[in-house]
Design a protein around this motif. Sequence first.
Motif, mmCIF file in Angstrom:
data_model
loop_
_atom_site.group_PDB
_atom_site.id
_atom_site.type_symbol
_atom_site.label_atom_id
_atom_site.label_comp_id
_atom_site.label_asym_id
_atom_site.label_seq_id
_atom_site.Cartn_x
_atom_site.Cartn_y
_atom_site.Cartn_z
ATOM 1 N N HIS A 100 81.966 20.361 6.922
ATOM 2 C CA HIS A 100 82.238 19.367 5.887
ATOM 3 C C HIS A 100 82.659 18.031 6.489
ATOM 4 N N SER A 101 83.411 18.082 7.579
ATOM 5 C CA SER A 101 83.856 16.836 8.193
ATOM 6 C C SER A 101 82.668 16.031 8.713
ATOM 7 N N GLY A 119 81.361 12.582 7.100
ATOM 8 C CA GLY A 119 81.246 11.462 8.022
ATOM 9 C C GLY A 119 79.904 10.763 7.896
ATOM 10 N N HIS A 120 78.830 11.546 7.719
ATOM 11 C CA HIS A 120 77.503 10.951 7.527
ATOM 12 C C HIS A 120 77.400 10.285 6.154
ATOM 13 N N GLN A 172 79.688 8.924 4.384
ATOM 14 C CA GLN A 172 80.508 7.715 4.275
ATOM 15 C C GLN A 172 79.726 6.444 4.594
ATOM 16 N N ARG A 173 78.634 6.572 5.292
ATOM 17 C CA ARG A 173 77.822 5.408 5.644
ATOM 18 C C ARG A 173 76.925 4.964 4.492
ATOM 19 N N LEU A 174 76.869 5.750 3.426
ATOM 20 C CA LEU A 174 75.985 5.461 2.291
ATOM 21 C C LEU A 174 76.795 4.878 1.138
ATOM 22 N N SER A 175 76.204 3.941 0.432
ATOM 23 C CA SER A 175 76.967 3.169 -0.555
ATOM 24 C C SER A 175 77.404 3.989 -1.763
ATOM 25 N N PHE A 176 76.742 5.115 -2.045
ATOM 26 C CA PHE A 176 77.137 5.894 -3.219
ATOM 27 C C PHE A 176 78.425 6.682 -2.968
ATOM 28 N N PHE A 177 78.809 6.832 -1.708
ATOM 29 C CA PHE A 177 79.975 7.653 -1.365
ATOM 30 C C PHE A 177 81.260 7.000 -1.864
ATOM 31 N N ASP A 178 82.116 7.812 -2.485
ATOM 32 C CA ASP A 178 83.383 7.326 -3.023
ATOM 33 C C ASP A 178 84.492 8.259 -2.558
ATOM 34 N N GLN A 179 85.236 7.833 -1.557
ATOM 35 C CA GLN A 179 86.309 8.672 -1.003
ATOM 36 C C GLN A 179 87.319 9.058 -2.075
ATOM 37 N N GLY A 180 87.536 8.160 -3.033
ATOM 38 C CA GLY A 180 88.515 8.418 -4.077
ATOM 39 C C GLY A 180 88.134 9.534 -5.031
ATOM 40 N N ALA A 181 86.849 9.932 -5.014
ATOM 41 C CA ALA A 181 86.406 11.007 -5.908
ATOM 42 C C ALA A 181 86.753 12.386 -5.362
#
Length: 266
Positions: A67-68, A72-73, A75-84
Amino acid sequence: MNSQSDRLPTGIAGLDTILGGGVFHGGIYIIQGAPGAGKTILGNQICFAHAAAGRRALYITLLAESHSRMIGHMQRLSFFDQGAIPDRVSYIGAFKILDDDGLRGLLDVVRREVRARQIKTLVLDGLITVHEKASSDLELKKFIHELQAQAAFSDCTMFLLTSAFDGQKFPPEHTMVDGLVELQSSLHGRRAEREMQVHKLRGGWFMGGRHSYRITDGGIAAFPRTEAVLETPSVWDSVDGPKVSIGITGVDRCWAAASTGIRCRW
């Protein structure tokens, strides 16, 4: 036939156009393709799009990257939302449970997590591993059947990611799921072209044939074929004004008869 209101957009505009508006609530859909085709990106992109729309999504991995590394991969894409993460998008690994307890153990995990987390979108990454763990085609069919029952009961739409099959024999799950999307890559001379094809969408219309897609900084971008998009005209032609003779009495008479539904003989 299901109505348009039953459609659940994937959140990927071009793909939703190809699907005629999206998939259907509570259905099970296979996304298959060779390594590097973009299955993992597509699965995550659907999860984050649905999370942004207020749904809770769960991504289950079997024998896949950690998962890490995956996050990590992504996170480089604009749809990724860490807050979700982890409230609206959560990740769990279930390979050990599958290895120890078989398909029944994996089903128990799905039921428990869907209920406990109130999941409405589920991605199972590694259906090929389930395939290899099943002792027979019948056991695999039972697994898919029980997934369908769980999806319908909880109104949870499921996406199963798997590798491309060898083409010699259609996997048994293809006949059972509600839809099948294939991601392909082919060479044209020295140029590589990515194409997607919807082979099946039970209960709804979709655009057949192959459509181009790309993997961009924003994830998967799909491009429906222009002639497929314009197959149905937005405005139908209408004809008015006086009729004009072509100068052949018999043909004029037949055309006049045809407008009333009468067929003529030459």
